[in-house]
Design an enzyme around this catalytic site. Sequence first.
Site, PDB file in Angstrom:
ATOM      1  N   GLU B  46       0.828  -1.199   0.000  1.00  0.00           N
ATOM      2  CA  GLU B  46       0.000   0.000   0.000  1.00  0.00           C
ATOM      3  C   GLU B  46       0.866   1.253   0.000  1.00  0.00           C
ATOM      4  O   GLU B  46       1.831   1.361   0.753  1.00  0.00           O
ATOM      5  CB  GLU B  46      -0.902   0.060   1.239  1.00  0.00           C
ATOM      6  N   ASP B 111      10.267   6.116  14.466  1.00  0.00           N
ATOM      7  CA  ASP B 111      10.141   7.526  14.141  1.00  0.00           C
ATOM      8  C   ASP B 111      10.613   8.324  15.351  1.00  0.00           C
ATOM      9  O   ASP B 111      10.028   8.232  16.423  1.00  0.00           O
ATOM     10  CB  ASP B 111       8.661   7.824  13.842  1.00  0.00           C
ATOM     11  N   ASP B 113      11.137  11.975  16.723  1.00  0.00           N
ATOM     12  CA  ASP B 113      10.642  13.312  16.415  1.00  0.00           C
ATOM     13  C   ASP B 113      11.145  14.292  17.468  1.00  0.00           C
ATOM     14  O   ASP B 113      10.964  14.071  18.659  1.00  0.00           O
ATOM     15  CB  ASP B 113       9.115  13.236  16.426  1.00  0.00           C
ATOM     16  N   ARG B 165      12.127  17.627  11.204  1.00  0.00           N
ATOM     17  CA  ARG B 165      12.571  17.637  12.588  1.00  0.00           C
ATOM     18  C   ARG B 165      12.852  16.262  13.164  1.00  0.00           C
ATOM     19  O   ARG B 165      12.729  16.062  14.372  1.00  0.00           O
ATOM     20  CB  ARG B 165      11.515  18.309  13.444  1.00  0.00           C
ATOM     21  N   HIS B 168      13.823   8.702  10.602  1.00  0.00           N
ATOM     22  CA  HIS B 168      13.094   7.446  10.598  1.00  0.00           C
ATOM     23  C   HIS B 168      14.084   6.323  10.403  1.00  0.00           C
ATOM     24  O   HIS B 168      15.120   6.491   9.756  1.00  0.00           O
ATOM     25  CB  HIS B 168      12.093   7.385   9.443  1.00  0.00           C
TER      26      HIS B 168
END
Lengths: 511, 424
Positions: B46, B111, B113, B165, B168
């Site tokens: 996907e 991830d 952040d 910012r 990953h």
Amino acid sequence: MQFPVRRKKLIGSSQNDLYDLYDHCLQFYGQPPLENISLTEFETFAVERLKLLKFVENLGVSFGKNSEQYGKKLEAEISSLNFPHKAELSEPKVPGGISEYDKRRKDHISHFILRLAYCQTEDLRRWFIQQEMDLFRYRFNYLLSKHKADFLHKNNLKYETVSAEEKKNLQDKLIASSYGLSGAKVQEYDVYKVPFQDALDLVRTRKVYLLAGNAYIPHYEIVTIVLNDFRTRLSKALAMTARSLPVVQSDERLQPLLSHLSHAYVGQDYSIQKNIGKISLEQIDALSVKSFPLCMRHLHKALRENHHLRHGGRMQYGLFLKGIGLSLEQALQFWRSEFVKGKVDADKFDKAYAYSVRHMFGKEGKRTDYTPYSCMKVILSNPPSQGDYHGCPFRHSDPELLKQKLQNYKVSPSGINQILELVKGMHYQLACQKYFELTHNVEDAGFSLNHPNQYFTESHKLLSGGRDIKKEVDVSQKSQENPANVPRPSQANSKQAHEEMGDLDSFFQDE
Amino acid sequence: MSTSDYDPACLPDLLPIYYRRLFPFSQYYRWLSYGGVSKNYFQNREFSFTLKDDIYVRYQSFTTQNELDKEIQKMVPYKIDIGAVYSHRPSQHNTVKSGTFQALEKELVFDIDMTDYDDVRRCCSAADICSKCWTLMTIAIRILDRALREDFGFHHLLWVYSGRRGVHCWVCDDAARKLSVAARSAVAEYLSLVKGGEETARKVVLSDPIHPFINHSLSVVEHYFQQYAIVDQDILGSKESVDKVLALLPEDIKKDLTVLYKDVKDPMKRWDKLCNLVECKKSTIKKGQYFDKEIMLQYCYPRLDVNVSKGVNHLLKSPFSVHPKTGRISVPIDLKELNTFDPFEVPTISLICEELERPRADEAEEDDMKDKENEQEAGERRRIRDYKRTSLAKYVKVFDRFLEAMARSRKGEMLKKSDLQKDF
């Protein structure tokens, strides 16, 4: 898979065969039972096992699963419900009681019956597997070493052991990873090496040494690997059972029973909205102070202050609001008006966040109507991190900060102390109940809290004159009488269990 | 100047150029096909696109590299996300019997952040980053990369700059792609040390015995701590930040330090005093207490969002996607050059499009002749020549090396298998 209602095919088998089947008090439930039983027995066995599993669930919230109280209480319940826990089959029967053999047979059959009731949805399966695992863990740990070894042998569970040389090389690392492991123990006892995927509980809590994708497990933690096996097998079995379910459900004697069994677990889940639209948006601020449980009051305040909530908070609070009767239109208006005051413009809201609100009401995607989270779910899953405001404040806040917050909300100092004591004992729902009692000025909440929407309903009932409001008796005096002790956790726990069991029994009395 | 001024308004003009001439479709397809070992792996993947005006479309899927190329050039997505490999083609999910359309596999992703560190960084907040706080990402990458490789045995990790910012990590091993939800969540929790939200002051609690993973992580943190926290972030400078640090210590140490800090103003010396007091206290009490280490971890240890990692169907921004707000390309990070990686040097879409306009060298002419033959190959060849002329080149090289390593590994696996089967 064969069901108990099929014809018996044990013609010619001796008593000994059956004896062998139950020669260990613990089993993996690999083979389904192959006999005829009466409908009464079918029903009784199922209900009693369900009572046991619900007891296991409640116990796990209030007590650490390895604690002494947990063990004692569970043992008592297992005994009183006539499930097996004695190691030796031949142990003498208590006069007028049930033989160990019969208990093991009940254990076997009741497990398979509940599989039928709990295989249908993801949620039911997850719940069933969790409780069966907790029960299994307790019973396995309770076994003596030799019985543990017997069990492994009987079930063909062979796990790879680490060579003496490798043990020596890794000794320091092993000791630093596993609590209770010493140099002597490492040398003397086996250390098992399994792929980390087979020891997730130990990996998750970082209680095991990992190297190159393998978990190095000391002998006394073998239960974790066995549990993992148990979970995998049960999960597969439930998936298979679900496929054969239509056949079973076509039997009119069984269908109502099975349906009651699976609904009994859920109890009141606030999934069916009552009183839609009875609450207006203007009332929410006031209601959040008077009638919301602390978690929702906290979320509401954070939303008002920051004009935003992250996903976890939106779910927990959004579903709660749905549960108290907000319509989809009201919800959209509520969230949009708040978010728009922040950094989100109306357009962006409609594109990004409105979808998620409609999703909650079952109008998008899978069209599942999501149910508001119960206390159990809020306490046990998805802990908050930096920037989050969801979760259970009694479980997830620092006691210091919790105290300050309660002071700000004008809770009395003695009340705050009682709450903190309950929190220390990990009785989070009881702490919230106490918060209810203090903020509503009643001595006894009159209900066993297990759902935020229940808190709201009870509060609403109380404040609109549905119940008598008793004046708060000298609470400070009371707390002095029970200095370091938690007021009534054990009573409330069994009271809670009894209430739920009461519901369960009445399902069957109606038949 | 390494970055042309990027203006988000130019995105509709730049994106078509980017997708036509620069996006490395062939490497991208090579990555997501994973050697063609599993049938329909690429076809059942996907993708989701965010189009102009924030229109979001899910369940995009493609049968060939060519189709992917053409569709992206047609739709011109502002953002591309990658999701899971499903049981059926995502674009046909509505035709599949309800309940049978399921996410089967996906890379294990992380991830990191920068906003999750807002409570411990003073230089910036929210979406801003600077060279001072970027060290946090360097620390995060070092700690997580080591743990994923050494503890969990993964080999094929792709670290990508998110474009604004954070970073990953895509763990692409076969075993990683097959992990269950429970396993992903267990890995993420194993890697989590900083726990608690707004309502928790002390977010790291250490007790004996200290797990080897924590020790490894501490040595990374210790390497950076003095320069990063004491000097750059100045956590023991102003009263406000000192108070935040002291809030993590027990009363007696807090009191002593408050007194000491009246006279001692130099932050490095203040830190030394803090460590000394903690050491002293530790020797008087049998139980292990590690307040100084806890402080270091609270200020520096990676904060990851477990929810991103645990879902098999979770969608994550694709490498080589453009960040609409900054214009920067989400480029792979070369870990060998990690210490010199500068997020502000990462090329923006405007820069690389501008670089395309530079006069071409003569060698380009003969290739034009060859191109007349096969159009698709020509397009590809041109594209390869094109990105090589831009600042994007070195990042595509990092990606190439990553793909090479996976290909070698697959070959090794196949040889092993055929050895076992005694094939010739």
